[in-house]
Write an enzyme that holds these catalytic residues in place. Sequence first.
Site, PDB file in Angstrom:
ATOM      1  N   PHE A   1      -9.584  -7.575   1.189  1.00  0.00           N
ATOM      2  CA  PHE A   1      -9.712  -6.736   0.402  1.00  0.00           C
ATOM      3  C   PHE A   1     -11.118  -6.348   1.585  1.00  0.00           C
ATOM      4  O   PHE A   1     -12.068  -5.870   0.657  1.00  0.00           O
ATOM      5  CB  PHE A   1     -10.732  -7.465  -0.498  1.00  0.00           C
ATOM      6  CG  PHE A   1      -8.782  -7.700  -1.895  1.00  0.00           C
ATOM      7  CD1 PHE A   1      -7.711  -8.361  -1.577  1.00  0.00           C
ATOM      8  CD2 PHE A   1      -9.517  -6.616  -2.480  1.00  0.00           C
ATOM      9  CE1 PHE A   1      -6.801  -8.688  -2.481  1.00  0.00           C
ATOM     10  CE2 PHE A   1      -7.561  -7.238  -3.781  1.00  0.00           C
ATOM     11  CZ  PHE A   1      -6.826  -7.321  -3.193  1.00  0.00           C
TER      12      PHE A   1
ATOM     13  N   ASP B   1       9.232 -11.404 -27.309  1.00  0.00           N
ATOM     14  CA  ASP B   1       8.447 -10.551 -27.443  1.00  0.00           C
ATOM     15  C   ASP B   1       8.749  -9.676 -28.567  1.00  0.00           C
ATOM     16  O   ASP B   1      10.506  -9.928 -29.431  1.00  0.00           O
ATOM     17  CB  ASP B   1       8.827  -9.385 -26.379  1.00  0.00           C
ATOM     18  CG  ASP B   1       7.686  -8.793 -26.354  1.00  0.00           C
ATOM     19  OD1 ASP B   1       7.500  -8.482 -25.086  1.00  0.00           O
ATOM     20  OD2 ASP B   1       7.565  -7.463 -27.005  1.00  0.00           O
TER      21      ASP B   1
ATOM     22  N   VAL C   1       2.598 -10.210 -16.542  1.00  0.00           N
ATOM     23  CA  VAL C   1       1.991 -11.452 -16.649  1.00  0.00           C
ATOM     24  C   VAL C   1       3.189 -12.395 -17.643  1.00  0.00           C
ATOM     25  O   VAL C   1       3.954 -13.570 -16.361  1.00  0.00           O
ATOM     26  CB  VAL C   1       0.590 -11.557 -17.272  1.00  0.00           C
ATOM     27  CG1 VAL C   1       0.417 -13.596 -17.211  1.00  0.00           C
ATOM     28  CG2 VAL C   1      -0.461 -10.523 -16.866  1.00  0.00           C
TER      29      VAL C   1
ATOM     30  N   CYS D   1      -5.762  -3.876 -13.910  1.00  0.00           N
ATOM     31  CA  CYS D   1      -6.097  -5.306 -14.046  1.00  0.00           C
ATOM     32  C   CYS D   1      -8.303  -5.420 -13.507  1.00  0.00           C
ATOM     33  O   CYS D   1      -9.084  -4.694 -14.399  1.00  0.00           O
ATOM     34  CB  CYS D   1      -6.417  -6.098 -13.265  1.00  0.00           C
ATOM     35  SG  CYS D   1      -5.035  -6.806 -13.662  1.00  0.00           S
TER      36      CYS D   1
ATOM     37  N   HIS E   1     -10.110  -3.451   3.292  1.00  0.00           N
ATOM     38  CA  HIS E   1      -9.710  -1.719   3.445  1.00  0.00           C
ATOM     39  C   HIS E   1      -9.925  -0.571   2.337  1.00  0.00           C
ATOM     40  O   HIS E   1      -9.559  -0.117   1.194  1.00  0.00           O
ATOM     41  CB  HIS E   1      -8.224  -1.950   2.996  1.00  0.00           C
ATOM     42  CG  HIS E   1      -7.544  -3.084   3.627  1.00  0.00           C
ATOM     43  ND1 HIS E   1      -7.390  -3.581   5.232  1.00  0.00           N
ATOM     44  CD2 HIS E   1      -6.969  -4.622   3.359  1.00  0.00           C
ATOM     45  CE1 HIS E   1      -7.086  -4.277   5.637  1.00  0.00           C
ATOM     46  NE2 HIS E   1      -6.056  -4.880   4.502  1.00  0.00           N
TER      47      HIS E   1
HETATM   48  C1  UGA Z   1      -5.560  -7.932  -9.274  1.00  0.00           C
HETATM   49  C2  UGA Z   1      -6.107  -8.964  -8.542  1.00  0.00           C
HETATM   50  O1  UGA Z   1      -5.763  -8.703  -7.520  1.00  0.00           O
HETATM   51  C3  UGA Z   1      -5.481 -10.448  -8.898  1.00  0.00           C
HETATM   52  O2  UGA Z   1      -5.580 -11.728  -8.352  1.00  0.00           O
HETATM   53  C4  UGA Z   1      -5.036 -10.275 -10.348  1.00  0.00           C
HETATM   54  O3  UGA Z   1      -3.940 -11.344 -10.901  1.00  0.00           O
HETATM   55  C5  UGA Z   1      -4.785  -9.070 -10.912  1.00  0.00           C
HETATM   56  O4  UGA Z   1      -5.758  -8.221 -10.037  1.00  0.00           O
HETATM   57  C6  UGA Z   1      -4.929  -9.241 -12.833  1.00  0.00           C
HETATM   58  O5  UGA Z   1      -6.198  -9.263 -12.888  1.00  0.00           O
HETATM   59  O6  UGA Z   1      -3.981  -9.546 -13.257  1.00  0.00           O
HETATM   60  P1  UGA Z   1      -3.560  -6.438  -8.814  1.00  0.00           P
HETATM   61  O7  UGA Z   1      -4.321  -5.620  -9.700  1.00  0.00           O
HETATM   62  O8  UGA Z   1      -1.866  -6.547  -9.081  1.00  0.00           O
HETATM   63  O9  UGA Z   1      -4.239  -7.710  -8.719  1.00  0.00           O
HETATM   64  O10 UGA Z   1      -3.760  -5.316  -7.055  1.00  0.00           O
HETATM   65  P2  UGA Z   1      -4.383  -6.037  -6.610  1.00  0.00           P
HETATM   66  O11 UGA Z   1      -3.661  -5.814  -5.124  1.00  0.00           O
HETATM   67  O12 UGA Z   1      -5.675  -6.575  -5.762  1.00  0.00           O
HETATM   68  O13 UGA Z   1      -5.088  -4.037  -5.926  1.00  0.00           O
HETATM   69  C7  UGA Z   1      -6.195  -3.964  -6.718  1.00  0.00           C
HETATM   70  C8  UGA Z   1      -6.306  -2.371  -6.306  1.00  0.00           C
HETATM   71  O14 UGA Z   1      -7.500  -2.843  -5.183  1.00  0.00           O
HETATM   72  C9  UGA Z   1      -5.542  -1.290  -5.630  1.00  0.00           C
HETATM   73  O15 UGA Z   1      -5.890  -0.106  -5.819  1.00  0.00           O
HETATM   74  C10 UGA Z   1      -5.230  -1.335  -4.363  1.00  0.00           C
HETATM   75  O16 UGA Z   1      -5.292  -0.375  -3.891  1.00  0.00           O
HETATM   76  C11 UGA Z   1      -7.192  -1.617  -4.191  1.00  0.00           C
HETATM   77  N1  UGA Z   1      -7.471  -2.190  -3.338  1.00  0.00           N
HETATM   78  C12 UGA Z   1      -6.779  -3.496  -2.373  1.00  0.00           C
HETATM   79  C13 UGA Z   1      -8.524  -1.613  -2.028  1.00  0.00           C
HETATM   80  O17 UGA Z   1      -8.838  -0.149  -2.479  1.00  0.00           O
HETATM   81  N2  UGA Z   1      -8.944  -2.475  -1.379  1.00  0.00           N
HETATM   82  C14 UGA Z   1      -8.374  -3.188  -0.506  1.00  0.00           C
HETATM   83  O18 UGA Z   1      -8.802  -3.602   0.256  1.00  0.00           O
HETATM   84  C15 UGA Z   1      -7.649  -4.633  -2.123  1.00  0.00           C
END
Ligand code: UGA
Length: 436
Positions: free
Chosen positions: A253, A30, A11, A264, A255
């Site tokens: 979201f 850091d 971040v 996260c 999928h």
């Molecule tokens: C997530 C949030 O989307 C961000 O908005 C937030 O800032 C971030 O956490 C954080 O708190 O720092 P991130 O963890 O990078 O982001 O990734 P995502 O794209 O949200 O995916 C998270 C997980 O959900 C992955 O394992 C992904 O494969 C899964 N996922 C996502 C699904 O299984 N299906 C979906 O439709 C979407």
Amino acid sequence: MKITMIGTGYVGLVTGTCFAEFGHHVTCVDKLSDKIDRLLAGEIPIYEPGLEALVAKNSQEGRLSFTTDLGKAVAGAEAVFIAVGTPSSRRGDGYADLTYIYEASKEIASFLQGYTVIIDKSTVPVGTARQVARIIKEVNPEADFDVASNPEFLREGAAIADFMRPDRVVLGVETDRAETLLRAVYQPLYLQETPIVKTSIETAELTKYAANAFLATKISFINEMALLCDATGADVVALARGIGMDGRIGAKFLHPGPGYGGSCFPKDTMALMRIAQENGESLRVVEAAIEANGAQKAKMVKKIRDMLGGSEAGKTIAVLGLTFKPETDDMRDSPSITILPALLEKGAVIRAHDPQGMEEARQLLPDSIIYTSNSYEACKGADAVIIMTEWNQYRALDLERLGSVMKQKIFIDLRNVYQPDLVKEKGFRYDGVGRS
Ligand code: UGA
């Protein structure tokens, strides 16, 4: 504006670099001198598309610098962002560990000069910003400062685009001075008309958890729908389209997959559940989403076993993708960390490939996994191939070539990347998530 970013993790580094790209003067601090040395040499410790070029450009243009000297970095800064880690506590109880936040607050306090806003960028429980204010006042009663909360909503792998074109910016502030300063930080987004949601500090802190918990719940919902589709012969991809086109639901979201992972969602849903319990409430929907996510991984192991005829013992399984999502080398809480050991335990041999995650995977997964240089290598002699992470390079595999090196043609698509009929046409037995 002069900005200091405390913490050069995911971040801090992305946010600091993007602020510099906005035209601000940013110093990233850091404690890890190794990390700072690498950054000064232009080496980026994480894989994030576009970040390396942006760091190089802004360093060369003199707007971005890196140091271990917190005192120098904080002196004269108008905005000090705290972006240190808030891991789950070592007690394993799901609470966020705030040690690094409080340490940083103590250290910042004595170096403040003139009016400064100290902003929590890390994901922190409600009340943390007030604790930060208390600590600073205790150490330096003369300090002229406000605290604020400005949560980030970046996704790994798409962080720069997310930063430059956010859906909204949430500012938790309680004085006009702090609000004016933070609006100035985000002024470059004005032309795009990015909505700024001004809230109380507590609301901003909770908004971050609520956003992640809602998204995690949405994923668990569609994952459970996928299981029901598997059981009833319905197709979850069509179902997701059918509900996602309703503007009230939204197509994103939805999928299904092997369960959400990353640094996260798993951590923040647990922390939110604990925050609720501490406040005498229970978030039953979030609790169920967490439970369903655990169950999803176990169901995937069963799906693989069923496809292999009831036992994985002695079978060779090719696994494509190990990271929790594509375009990152992050393995934290990746579904592969649960699913692969479960298969190995029952006697499977695993040949794996990931474009970026193999180095980290070696530290986290059992030693017996065989790492390979590409998808076709991974599939040599395999009884089944599993798409675990939807990296672009796995989306258009040469199925004939793949089939020709495999022992049995079994294709398990845990991300529903392929059209089942096309795979079957090439002589494979196919199973996706919710597509039977
Ligand atoms: C997530 C949030 O989307 C961000 O908005 C937030 O800032 C971030 O956490 C954080 O708190 O720092 P991130 O963890 O990078 O982001 O990734 P995502 O794209 O949200 O995916 C998270 C997980 O959900 C992955 O394992 C992904 O494969 C899964 N996922 C996502 C699904 O299984 N299906 C979906 O439709 C979407």
